[in-house]
Design a protein around this motif. Structure first.
Motif, PDB file in Angstrom:
ATOM      1  N   LYS A  29       0.826  -1.212   0.000  1.00 19.30           N
ATOM      2  CA  LYS A  29       0.000   0.000   0.000  1.00 19.30           C
ATOM      3  C   LYS A  29       0.857   1.258   0.000  1.00 19.30           C
ATOM      4  O   LYS A  29       0.489   2.273  -0.597  1.00 19.30           O
ATOM      5  N   LYS A  30       2.023   1.183   0.648  1.00 19.41           N
ATOM      6  CA  LYS A  30       2.917   2.342   0.701  1.00 19.41           C
ATOM      7  C   LYS A  30       3.915   2.353  -0.455  1.00 19.41           C
ATOM      8  O   LYS A  30       4.790   3.213  -0.517  1.00 19.41           O
ATOM      9  N   GLY A  31       3.810   1.373  -1.351  1.00 17.03           N
ATOM     10  CA  GLY A  31       4.692   1.345  -2.509  1.00 17.03           C
ATOM     11  C   GLY A  31       6.129   0.975  -2.184  1.00 17.03           C
ATOM     12  O   GLY A  31       7.064   1.411  -2.879  1.00 17.03           O
ATOM     13  N   VAL A  32       6.317   0.171  -1.136  1.00 14.36           N
ATOM     14  CA  VAL A  32       7.661  -0.221  -0.707  1.00 14.36           C
ATOM     15  C   VAL A  32       8.131  -1.442  -1.503  1.00 14.36           C
ATOM     16  O   VAL A  32       7.420  -2.445  -1.588  1.00 14.36           O
ATOM     17  N   LYS A  33       9.302  -1.352  -2.084  1.00 15.81           N
ATOM     18  CA  LYS A  33       9.915  -2.489  -2.769  1.00 15.81           C
ATOM     19  C   LYS A  33      10.339  -3.515  -1.726  1.00 15.81           C
ATOM     20  O   LYS A  33      10.995  -3.165  -0.737  1.00 15.81           O
ATOM     21  N   VAL A  34       9.983  -4.791  -1.929  1.00 16.53           N
ATOM     22  CA  VAL A  34      10.261  -5.824  -0.939  1.00 16.53           C
ATOM     23  C   VAL A  34      11.213  -6.878  -1.487  1.00 16.53           C
ATOM     24  O   VAL A  34      11.017  -7.397  -2.590  1.00 16.53           O
ATOM     25  N   TYR A  35      12.249  -7.184  -0.702  1.00 10.74           N
ATOM     26  CA  TYR A  35      13.130  -8.312  -0.976  1.00 10.74           C
ATOM     27  C   TYR A  35      12.965  -9.314   0.159  1.00 10.74           C
ATOM     28  O   TYR A  35      12.792  -8.941   1.325  1.00 10.74           O
ATOM     29  N   ARG A  36      13.027 -10.616  -0.168  1.00  4.21           N
ATOM     30  CA  ARG A  36      12.844 -11.670   0.829  1.00  4.21           C
ATOM     31  C   ARG A  36      13.905 -12.744   0.636  1.00  4.21           C
ATOM     32  O   ARG A  36      14.166 -13.172  -0.491  1.00  4.21           O
ATOM     33  N   ASN A  37      14.485 -13.210   1.738  1.00  5.25           N
ATOM     34  CA  ASN A  37      15.490 -14.260   1.639  1.00  5.25           C
ATOM     35  C   ASN A  37      14.916 -15.551   1.049  1.00  5.25           C
ATOM     36  O   ASN A  37      15.607 -16.273   0.319  1.00  5.25           O
ATOM     37  N   ASP A  38      13.656 -15.864   1.361  1.00  4.35           N
ATOM     38  CA  ASP A  38      13.083 -17.111   0.860  1.00  4.35           C
ATOM     39  C   ASP A  38      12.892 -17.078  -0.651  1.00  4.35           C
ATOM     40  O   ASP A  38      12.911 -18.120  -1.307  1.00  4.35           O
ATOM     41  N   GLN A  39      12.741 -15.900  -1.223  1.00  2.00           N
ATOM     42  CA  GLN A  39      12.548 -15.770  -2.669  1.00  2.00           C
ATOM     43  C   GLN A  39      13.788 -15.304  -3.401  1.00  2.00           C
ATOM     44  O   GLN A  39      13.998 -15.664  -4.562  1.00  2.00           O
ATOM     45  N   ASN A  40      14.635 -14.503  -2.712  1.00  2.00           N
ATOM     46  CA  ASN A  40      15.775 -13.864  -3.372  1.00  2.00           C
ATOM     47  C   ASN A  40      17.130 -14.366  -2.907  1.00  2.00           C
ATOM     48  O   ASN A  40      18.150 -13.931  -3.436  1.00  2.00           O
ATOM     49  N   GLY A  41      17.169 -15.267  -1.899  1.00  4.25           N
ATOM     50  CA  GLY A  41      18.450 -15.672  -1.334  1.00  4.25           C
ATOM     51  C   GLY A  41      19.057 -14.506  -0.567  1.00  4.25           C
ATOM     52  O   GLY A  41      18.351 -13.618  -0.092  1.00  4.25           O
ATOM     53  N   THR A  42      20.378 -14.498  -0.438  1.00  3.18           N
ATOM     54  CA  THR A  42      21.037 -13.383   0.222  1.00  3.18           C
ATOM     55  C   THR A  42      20.782 -12.094  -0.566  1.00  3.18           C
ATOM     56  O   THR A  42      20.908 -12.061  -1.788  1.00  3.18           O
ATOM     57  N   VAL A  43      20.406 -11.046   0.148  1.00  3.07           N
ATOM     58  CA  VAL A  43      20.096  -9.752  -0.471  1.00  3.07           C
ATOM     59  C   VAL A  43      21.200  -8.769  -0.088  1.00  3.07           C
ATOM     60  O   VAL A  43      21.546  -8.642   1.087  1.00  3.07           O
TER      61      VAL A  43
END
Length: 299
Positions: free
Chosen positions: A270-284
């Motif tokens: 809702k706030k337009g925040v870009k999200v990275y996740r370890n479960d989907q992206n590995g080490t970020v």
């Protein structure tokens, strides 16, 4: 991991040529081995801030390397990730942790701390006063004692001495004690130039409310989402005050807690925040030159 490290090298080189934006670019293949690539990364990161959200499954660990090469490790993953964490330290060529922050006494945040303390040179250690009686916590205290190290109490109002170009503040815990151990989590804000990173451990709504009432500057470019994306954290009021551009969720694939929760993901969206996740992206990985933050993911 090999692709990730070389990718970040590419990002770092790009800073000196044309600036950056928050986008992911595919890395070029390389024949360099992982360990030598990590050493090259550390050399290329000179003068910049590197923040690595290590993929430790359903746990939490962030490695920071300052513009002058100082290191900070915030949390160390769960007990079953000991070899993985030691491998990360080797890959990033880390022989000394100048500042070790153990956000709170739950195993998924301090699980491999005893091994890190035993095998690396450690500078200052910060932990909240609240502990527990688990074997994991006792092993951490034993390793600290065996090394002749001292623990500084993690609490709001502390400014950490790390790198003269980087401001490191502890914003929580605000209160001396909490009913829920998650709320004892050390919350750290790292500011480099116009960019900032907020690390929240497992701080829940009570701690978030206390931070809001403390009138501390919670605004940050990047938010490490509290408690792995649990609905008990990242309240709408807290998220509004932080107002991040990017959020990172340290979470394991298929975890039994159903983290991150749909409610938190919706708030971020809702706030337009870009999200990275370890479960989907590995080490970020994030690299800041003080003006912009460049991102890379393992997959």
């Amino acid at each position: 991991m090999k692709k990730l490290i070389m990718f970040v090298i590419t990002c770092l080189l790009a800073f000196s040529v044309a600036g950056c934006s928050n986008q992911v670019i595919e890395p070029k293949s390389t024949q360099s081995d992982m360990h030598s690539s990590a050493k090259k990364l550390k050399a290329e990161a000179a003068g910049k801030l590197g923040v690595f959200y290590l993929d430790v499954g359903q746990g939490s660990s962030q490695l920071l390397i300052s513009p002058s090469g100082k290191t900070m490790l915030i949390d160390t993953g769960d007990v079953d990730k000991e070899q993985l964490m030691l491998n990360y330290m080797k890959e990033y060529d880390i022989k000394k942790i100048d500042v070790l922050v153990l956000s709170h006494a739950h195993a998924d945040h301090i699980g491999t701390a005893s091994a890190i303390i035993d095998q690396l040179d450690i500078g200052k250690i910060y932990m909240p006063k609240a502990g527990n009686t688990t074997k994991t916590y006792e092993n951490v205290l034993k390793s600290i004692k065996n090394k002749g190290l001292k623990v500084s109490t993690a609490k709001a109002g502390i400014t950490l001495d790390w790198d003269e170009k980087v401001k490191v503040q502890m914003l929580a815990p605000v209160q001396p004690s909490y009913e829920d151990m998650n709320d004892t989590s050390a919350v750290v804000k790292v500011t480099y130039g116009a960019t900032s990173f907020l690390f929240t451990g497992d701080a829940e709504k009570q701690s978030e409310t206390d931070m809001l009432e403390s009138k501390a500057d919670l605004s940050a470019t990047v938010l490490t989402v509290g408690h792995h994306g649990s609905s008990t954290s990242t309240s709408a009021a807290f998220l509004k005050e932080v107002n991040p551009k990017v959020a990172v969720i340290q979470v394991g694939a298929g975890n039994s807690y159903n983290h991150p929760t749909e409610a938190v993901l919706k708030r971020l969206d809702k706030k337009g925040v870009k999200v990275y996740r370890n479960d989907q992206n590995g080490t970020v990985s994030a690299v800041s030159d003080g003006k912009d933050v460049k991102w890379a993911t393992e997959r």
